[in-house]
Design an enzyme around this catalytic site. Structure first.
Site, short mmCIF file in Angstrom:
data_model
loop_
_atom_site.label_atom_id
_atom_site.label_comp_id
_atom_site.label_asym_id
_atom_site.label_seq_id
_atom_site.Cartn_x
_atom_site.Cartn_y
_atom_site.Cartn_z
CG ASN A 72 18.87 44.32 21.82
OD1 ASN A 72 19.29 44.04 23.04
ND2 ASN A 72 17.58 44.95 22.83
CB VAL A 73 20.42 39.75 17.33
CG1 VAL A 73 21.87 40.55 17.46
CG2 VAL A 73 19.88 38.69 17.75
CG ASP A 74 15.26 42.32 18.98
OD1 ASP A 74 14.97 43.51 18.54
OD2 ASP A 74 15.36 42.45 20.76
CG HIS B 58 26.18 42.14 19.68
ND1 HIS B 58 26.10 42.40 21.46
CD2 HIS B 58 27.26 42.78 19.84
CE1 HIS B 58 26.79 42.41 21.87
NE2 HIS B 58 27.80 42.92 21.27
CB CYS C 216 28.58 31.96 2.38
SG CYS C 216 29.64 30.91 2.19
CB SER D 15 22.87 47.34 28.70
OG SER D 15 23.56 46.75 28.63
CB SER D 16 23.37 44.03 32.95
OG SER D 16 24.19 42.78 31.88
#
Length: 275
Positions: A107-109, A124, A132, A223-224
Site C-alpha cells: 500500500n502507498v497510503d 511500492h 523529480c 492481498s490477492s
C-alpha cells in the site's frame, strides 16, 4: 471475542494463533487492509474497475502527466484524511508486543505508520512524497499541491467524486491544466510510488527479501497476491520451509501453498488475533 465470526474461521484463527507463537513473523499487507478506511481496492471489496495509468504512459506525454496530476490533485485529500482501521491498529499492536517483527506493505497510503507501526518496508512507495525524474530531488505532496494550485488557480476540489486506491479522482481534466515543473531543474515530477509496469527499486526488493529470509512465518493480509512483488516473497518463504498464513476475502495466487487460508475480512481476523 472471536465468537461473532463463522465457526470455521474461529477455528482457523485459533490454529493460526497457536502456529505463530514464538516465531519470527513477517506480515505482508495489500489494499484489503485499507478498504475499511474508505480507500477502495482495484481487485477486491469495493474495487475500482478503471485501469490506472502505467509508468510508460506517464512518461509518454505531458498530456498523460497532466491527466495524472489534475486527477490526483482533486482526489488526494481523500487519501490524506483517511484514518487507520482495526487492521492497521492490530498490526501495530502486534509489533509492539513482539508478535510481528517486520511489516511489508504493497500500500502507498501511509496508514500503517499512522497507526503506530515502525518496522515498515513500503514496496511500492508512498503517495505523500513527490520526486523529480530528472534530478531526483524530493518534495512533499503538500508542497506539490501548493505548486499545482499556484499554476492552476481555477482548479477546485469536490468531495462528491469517485476515486481510486491511488487517490485519482474521476474528473474531466481541463485542457489548459499546467503541470508544475521541478523547482530545482525544471524536470518532471512524479509521485514517489511504483506505477504499474515500473520496477521496484532494487535496494527495497533486497530489504524485503532479507526480511523474509530472517523470518520463520509470513502472514499475508488483504492481498490477492496478483502483483508479483508480493507473490515472489510468499514463494520465497515457502521455499525456505516457513509457515504461511493468508487472510483475504476471495482467492489469492498463493492459496495452494498456504498452511492456513482464512477467507474473511482482514480487519475481523487481525482484530481477533492481536487486539
Amino acid at each position: 471475542m472471536i465468537g461473532s465470526l463463522d465457526p470455521a474461521v474461529d477455528y482457523a484463527i485459533a490454529q493460526t494463533r497457536q502456529m505463530l507463537v514464538g516465531l519470527n513473523v513477517v506480515a505482508m499487507t495489500g489494499a484489503g487492509v485499507s478498504t475499511d478506511s474508505g480507500i477502495p481496492d482495484y481487485r477486491g471489496k469495493g474495487r475500482v474497475v478503471k485501469h490506472p495509468l502505467t509508468f510508460d504512459q506517464f512518461l509518454a506525454s505531458r498530456e498523460n502527466q497532466a491527466r495524472y496530476w489534475a486527477r490526483s490533485y482533486v482526489g488526494w485529500n481523500r487519501i490524506a484524511s483517511a484514518e487507520p482501521n482495526d487492521s492497521h491498529l492490530a498490526l501495530a499492536k502486534a509489533e509492539q508486543t513482539g508478535q510481528i517483527q517486520q511489516l511489508i506493505t504493497q500500500n502507498v497510503d501511509g496508514l500503517h505508520q499512522k497507526a503506530g507501526s515502525k518496522n515498515v518496508i513500503e514496496l511500492h512507495g508512498r503517495l505523500d512524497r513527490v520526486v523529480c525524474l530528472d534530478c531526483t530531488e524530493s518534495i512533499s505532496r503538500q508542497d506539490m499541491d501548493g505548486l499545482i494550485q499556484a499554476t492552476n488557480p481555477s482548479m477546485n476540489r469536490s468531495a462528491d467524486i469517485e476515486f481510486t486506491p491511488d487517490g485519482d479522482a474521476e474528473i474531466e481534466v481541463p485542457k489548459d491544466f499546467r503541470v508544475p515543473t521541478c523547482q530545482n531543474c525544471n524536470g518532471r515530477y512524479k509521485p514517489d510510488v511504483v506505477f504499474f509496469g515500473e520496477q521496484i527499486p532494487q535496494p527495497r526488493v533486497a530489504e524485503a527479501k532479507t526480511a523474509v529470509e530472517r523470518a520463520e512465518a509470513v502472514l499475508v493480509a488483504g492481498s490477492s497476491l496478483t502483483v508479483n512483488s508480493g507473490l515472489r516473497l510468499v514463494k520465497q518463504a515457502k521455499e525456505l520451509g516457513q509457515k504461511i498464513v493468508i487472510i483475504n476475502l476471495g482467492e489469492t495466487k498463493a492459496d495452494n501453498i498456504a498452511d492456513v487460508k482464512l477467507n474473511a475480512s482482514a480487519a475481523d481476523v487481525l482484530r481477533a488475533l492481536f487486539l
